[in-house]
Design a protein around this motif. Structure first.
Motif, PDB file in Angstrom:
ATOM      1  N   GLY A 243       7.466  20.327 -25.111  1.00 21.88           N
ATOM      2  CA  GLY A 243       7.886  19.211 -25.953  1.00 21.88           C
ATOM      3  C   GLY A 243       8.722  18.217 -25.169  1.00 21.88           C
ATOM      4  O   GLY A 243       8.840  18.315 -23.943  1.00 21.88           O
ATOM      5  N   GLN A 244       9.289  17.250 -25.872  1.00 18.11           N
ATOM      6  CA  GLN A 244      10.109  16.218 -25.233  1.00 18.11           C
ATOM      7  C   GLN A 244      11.339  15.952 -26.078  1.00 18.11           C
ATOM      8  O   GLN A 244      11.239  15.751 -27.296  1.00 18.11           O
ATOM      9  N   LEU A 245      12.495  15.941 -25.437  1.00 21.62           N
ATOM     10  CA  LEU A 245      13.718  15.579 -26.140  1.00 21.62           C
ATOM     11  C   LEU A 245      13.760  14.071 -26.379  1.00 21.62           C
ATOM     12  O   LEU A 245      14.290  13.595 -27.383  1.00 21.62           O
ATOM     13  N   ILE A 246      13.179  13.318 -25.435  1.00 24.85           N
ATOM     14  CA  ILE A 246      13.070  11.857 -25.556  1.00 24.85           C
ATOM     15  C   ILE A 246      11.611  11.493 -25.317  1.00 24.85           C
ATOM     16  O   ILE A 246      10.966  12.023 -24.414  1.00 24.85           O
ATOM     17  N   THR A 247      11.091  10.595 -26.145  1.00 25.32           N
ATOM     18  CA  THR A 247       9.684  10.203 -26.026  1.00 25.32           C
ATOM     19  C   THR A 247       9.406   9.606 -24.653  1.00 25.32           C
ATOM     20  O   THR A 247      10.070   8.655 -24.226  1.00 25.32           O
ATOM     21  N   GLY A 248       8.405  10.153 -23.939  1.00 20.98           N
ATOM     22  CA  GLY A 248       8.050   9.665 -22.609  1.00 20.98           C
ATOM     23  C   GLY A 248       7.139   8.454 -22.670  1.00 20.98           C
ATOM     24  O   GLY A 248       6.600   8.111 -23.727  1.00 20.98           O
ATOM     25  N   PRO A 249       6.936   7.773 -21.544  1.00 18.13           N
ATOM     26  CA  PRO A 249       6.107   6.553 -21.515  1.00 18.13           C
ATOM     27  C   PRO A 249       4.693   6.762 -22.041  1.00 18.13           C
ATOM     28  O   PRO A 249       4.153   5.908 -22.731  1.00 18.13           O
ATOM     29  N   LYS A 250       4.086   7.915 -21.758  1.00 14.54           N
ATOM     30  CA  LYS A 250       2.706   8.142 -22.187  1.00 14.54           C
ATOM     31  C   LYS A 250       2.578   8.335 -23.693  1.00 14.54           C
ATOM     32  O   LYS A 250       1.490   8.193 -24.257  1.00 14.54           O
ATOM     33  N   ALA A 251       3.692   8.667 -24.325  1.00 17.56           N
ATOM     34  CA  ALA A 251       3.651   8.929 -25.769  1.00 17.56           C
ATOM     35  C   ALA A 251       4.077   7.726 -26.597  1.00 17.56           C
ATOM     36  O   ALA A 251       4.031   7.774 -27.823  1.00 17.56           O
ATOM     37  N   GLN A 252       4.470   6.633 -25.940  1.00 18.07           N
ATOM     38  CA  GLN A 252       5.075   5.533 -26.692  1.00 18.07           C
ATOM     39  C   GLN A 252       4.084   4.774 -27.572  1.00 18.07           C
ATOM     40  O   GLN A 252       4.421   4.347 -28.673  1.00 18.07           O
ATOM     41  N   TRP A 253       2.851   4.604 -27.098  1.00 18.50           N
ATOM     42  CA  TRP A 253       1.847   3.937 -27.931  1.00 18.50           C
ATOM     43  C   TRP A 253       1.573   4.765 -29.186  1.00 18.50           C
ATOM     44  O   TRP A 253       1.483   4.234 -30.300  1.00 18.50           O
ATOM     45  N   GLY A 254       1.420   6.067 -28.990  1.00 15.17           N
ATOM     46  CA  GLY A 254       1.174   6.945 -30.124  1.00 15.17           C
ATOM     47  C   GLY A 254       2.320   6.919 -31.121  1.00 15.17           C
ATOM     48  O   GLY A 254       2.111   6.864 -32.336  1.00 15.17           O
ATOM     49  N   TYR A 255       3.536   6.943 -30.608  1.00 18.10           N
ATOM     50  CA  TYR A 255       4.738   6.937 -31.452  1.00 18.10           C
ATOM     51  C   TYR A 255       4.824   5.630 -32.243  1.00 18.10           C
ATOM     52  O   TYR A 255       5.023   5.634 -33.468  1.00 18.10           O
ATOM     53  N   ALA A 256       4.629   4.495 -31.543  1.00 16.17           N
ATOM     54  CA  ALA A 256       4.774   3.187 -32.186  1.00 16.17           C
ATOM     55  C   ALA A 256       3.669   2.931 -33.211  1.00 16.17           C
ATOM     56  O   ALA A 256       3.933   2.438 -34.319  1.00 16.17           O
ATOM     57  N   THR A 257       2.417   3.266 -32.863  1.00 15.96           N
ATOM     58  CA  THR A 257       1.314   3.013 -33.798  1.00 15.96           C
ATOM     59  C   THR A 257       1.386   3.936 -35.011  1.00 15.96           C
ATOM     60  O   THR A 257       1.060   3.532 -36.130  1.00 15.96           O
ATOM     61  N   LEU A 258       1.849   5.167 -34.801  1.00 10.81           N
ATOM     62  CA  LEU A 258       2.005   6.083 -35.924  1.00 10.81           C
ATOM     63  C   LEU A 258       3.097   5.593 -36.871  1.00 10.81           C
ATOM     64  O   LEU A 258       2.938   5.638 -38.101  1.00 10.81           O
ATOM     65  N   ALA A 259       4.195   5.103 -36.309  1.00  9.80           N
ATOM     66  CA  ALA A 259       5.278   4.584 -37.152  1.00  9.80           C
ATOM     67  C   ALA A 259       4.820   3.356 -37.937  1.00  9.80           C
ATOM     68  O   ALA A 259       5.062   3.249 -39.147  1.00  9.80           O
ATOM     69  N   LEU A 260       4.128   2.417 -37.268  1.00  9.65           N
ATOM     70  CA  LEU A 260       3.671   1.198 -37.946  1.00  9.65           C
ATOM     71  C   LEU A 260       2.615   1.518 -39.000  1.00  9.65           C
ATOM     72  O   LEU A 260       2.685   1.030 -40.138  1.00  9.65           O
ATOM     73  N   GLY A 261       1.626   2.329 -38.639  1.00 13.51           N
ATOM     74  CA  GLY A 261       0.572   2.679 -39.589  1.00 13.51           C
ATOM     75  C   GLY A 261       1.117   3.427 -40.794  1.00 13.51           C
ATOM     76  O   GLY A 261       0.700   3.176 -41.939  1.00 13.51           O
ATOM     77  N   SER A 262       2.059   4.330 -40.571  1.00 14.28           N
ATOM     78  CA  SER A 262       2.660   5.077 -41.679  1.00 14.28           C
ATOM     79  C   SER A 262       3.467   4.160 -42.588  1.00 14.28           C
ATOM     80  O   SER A 262       3.465   4.328 -43.815  1.00 14.28           O
ATOM     81  N   ALA A 263       4.150   3.176 -41.994  1.00 13.68           N
ATOM     82  CA  ALA A 263       4.915   2.212 -42.792  1.00 13.68           C
ATOM     83  C   ALA A 263       3.990   1.396 -43.689  1.00 13.68           C
ATOM     84  O   ALA A 263       4.294   1.143 -44.862  1.00 13.68           O
ATOM     85  N   MET A 264       2.853   0.979 -43.148  1.00 14.01           N
ATOM     86  CA  MET A 264       1.891   0.203 -43.929  1.00 14.01           C
ATOM     87  C   MET A 264       1.255   1.035 -45.041  1.00 14.01           C
ATOM     88  O   MET A 264       0.918   0.521 -46.116  1.00 14.01           O
TER      89      MET A 264
END
Length: 540
Positions: A243-264
């Motif tokens: 796992g990751q304590l802090i989101t790494g660079p490779k996971a940032q697109w997944g993190y951001a798109t999941l947050a935006l899509g879930s908000a919508m």
């Protein structure tokens, strides 16, 4: 079999008895002039003010599964689980722009569901049916997962450990029999009243947990150190950290798109819309969208429980430990027995409130947009209410059967699909609130494209627990980054709708009649309402 925690169980049952009594008494609270009307049973008479609506929406959106699943993801994978915090922060400014408009037009025309609005705006039975069925499809696994939350609590309490399948699940049967009974009798008023107890308990438990548990564990520094050590451990099968304590660079697109899509997607769910349409006035909706971010603060604190469970050694050395049990087990290990009962009551009641609202919302969709639209167009208000009550019972029975007969991992995967599916109604609903430019056939084609693509891509995602539907992220075509499938499907949906609208308009394809007018989208409670759903003439 796990030893029974008698003290915690007694406290849990006392709170459960309290909310059961409140559920039945709710039918006398704000007593309806005409109880045999879907507005009264399914929307609480559209009479809830700021205070009641705030608790209702909080009880609706922040569920037992949130209490269980968000810390469980953080317990198992780390930073990825925190996507739930930014997505709720993004959601409220976003919905502040369009929910007051949906409330106003629904008030004027008597719309009870988002599919009612789509039917009136575009004059399309097919598009309305697509929105309604998507809502029901996305809601069913969500109700089932509230049961998963209650089961986690019962497992840790030591209840239902018998080898006999009926005795093992008897507490669950009883809980949902009671839920079905008071929902049938009181409608939306029951979860609205119980939400006061549910949210009060959750705030109490979280505030105590984030102060008391770190004191017992040696402070937050030790908690984060323990989490960092766990997540840096290499998984032998993958050769990568677990796992990751802090989101790494490779996971940032997944993190951001999941947050935006879930908000919508959040306020596309029928139960979210039900809470909004139950509000007394347009300003009540606006005030609540400004106040709801207070719950996001609670969610951020709640997420930290996943790290606390790691530091407390919950599940350590237990082969195949179920991460869904991490928070209940943490509470039992850390709290005195009596307060463990209070914490478990918060989770259990946190399942009953949203499950009730979800079943009512699904019943409203079936009644207005399937039964009345296609089976009995001349149904009276009393007949609608009767059908909705029966439908709400069937929805609960279906959810109960679902969670008892199917693998829990499958239920979780379906809930992930639910977010992907419900996001595909965004173009029709939100687009329709601001413009009539989109053609009804183009919107239906876009919806079908988004649903098909999203389901196909999700089917191809595997995980250690399952071959299919093992996650919500895949490669984004043309970009090459890993992102949320639901948002990619939404973009495809929008592109198809735009292109086909241009084509259909150029071909002068027939459009449905718009039953709404510009003034409807800014109307307030003082203005007259049109009884019932959009009239059949709107389709001609």
């Amino acid at each position: 079999m796990k030893d029974l925690n008698t003290v915690a169980l007694t406290v849990f049952l006392l709170f459960f008895a309290l909310v059961t009594v409140m559920g039945f008494l709710a039918s006398r609270w704000r007593k309806a002039d005409n109880a045999l009307h879907l507005d009264e049973w399914g929307l609480g008479g559209r009479s809830f003010g700021t205070w009641v609506t705030w608790f209702l929406l909080g009880g609706d959106l922040y569920t037992a599964y949130t209490f269980i699943a968000v810390p469980a993801v953080i317990y198992g994978a780390g930073a990825a689980g925190f996507f739930a915090v930014p997505y709720t922060i993004i959601a409220y400014p976003l919905v502040f722009l369009f929910l007051p408009r949906l409330w106003s037009v629904s008030r004027v025309h008597g719309y009870v569901t988002p599919a009612d609005f789509v039917r009136g705006r575009y004059g399309s039975k097919g598009l309305s049916l697509a929105v309604a069925l998507t809502g029901i499809l996305a809601t069913m696994p969500y109700i089932a997962l509230q049961l998963v939350g209650i089961q986690a609590v019962l497992d840790v309490l030591g209840v239902g450990g018998s080898g006999n399948w009926f005795m093992k699940d008897l507490p669950l049967f009883l809980a949902f029999a009671v839920l079905a009974a008071y929902t049938y009798s009181s409608g939306l008023r029951a979860p609205a009243l119980i939400a006061f107890v549910k949210d009060g308990l959750i705030y109490l438990v979280i505030i105590v947990a984030v102060i008391y548990i770190p004191m017992r564990l040696g402070g937050y520094g030790h908690i984060f150190d323990a989490a960092a050590q766990k997540f840096s451990t290499v998984n032998p099968s993958t050769g990568k950290p677990i796992g990751q304590l802090i989101t790494g660079p490779k996971a940032q697109w997944g993190y951001a798109t999941l947050a935006l899509g879930s908000a919508m997607a959040l306020f596309m769910y029928p139960h979210s819309v039900t809470g909004v349409l139950a509000s007394r006035s347009r300003n009540t909706v606006r005030r609540n969208m400004a106040l709801m971010p207070a719950y996001s603060l609670m969610l951020g604190l709640l997420a930290l429980l996943g790290f606390m469970a790691i530091a407390a050694g919950v599940g350590k050395g237990v082969k195949g430990f179920n991460a869904q049990l991490s928070v209940p087990q943490l509470f039992e290990d850390m709290f005195p027995d009596w307060f463990t009962g209070v914490a478990f009551a918060a989770i259990g009641i946190g399942a009953l409130v949203p499950a009730a609202i979800m079943s009512i919302a699904a019943a409203n969709l079936f009644t207005r947009n399937v039964y009345k639209e296609f089976l009995k167009p001349g149904a009276t208000a009393a007949e609608e209410t009767k059908v909705a009550k029966i439908a709400s019972l069937l929805v609960k029975v279906g959810a109960l059967a679902f969670v008892l007969t199917m693998d829990k991992q499958f239920a979780i995967n379906l809930q992930l699909l639910g977010g992907l599916w419900i996001l595909q109604t965004f173009v029709s609903i939100v687009g329709g609130l601001f413009t009539r430019w989109f053609h009804r056939w183009a919107l239906l084609a876009g919806w079908a494209a988004g649903m098909g693509y999203g389901t196909w891509k999700a089917y191809g995602v595997s995980s250690p627990a399952t071959k299919h539907f093992g996650g919500s992220s895949a490669e984004i075509p043309g970009i090459g980054e890993i992102g949320y499938i639901g948002l990619t499907a939404f973009v495809l949906n929008l592109l198809v709708a735009v292109v086909l609208t241009l084509v259909l308009r150029a071909a002068k394809a027939p459009e449905g009649v718009d039953a709404t007018s510009p003034a409807d989208y800014s109307a307030d409670a003082g203005e007259p309402a049109v009884e019932g759903a959009p009239q059949p003439a709107a389709a001609h």
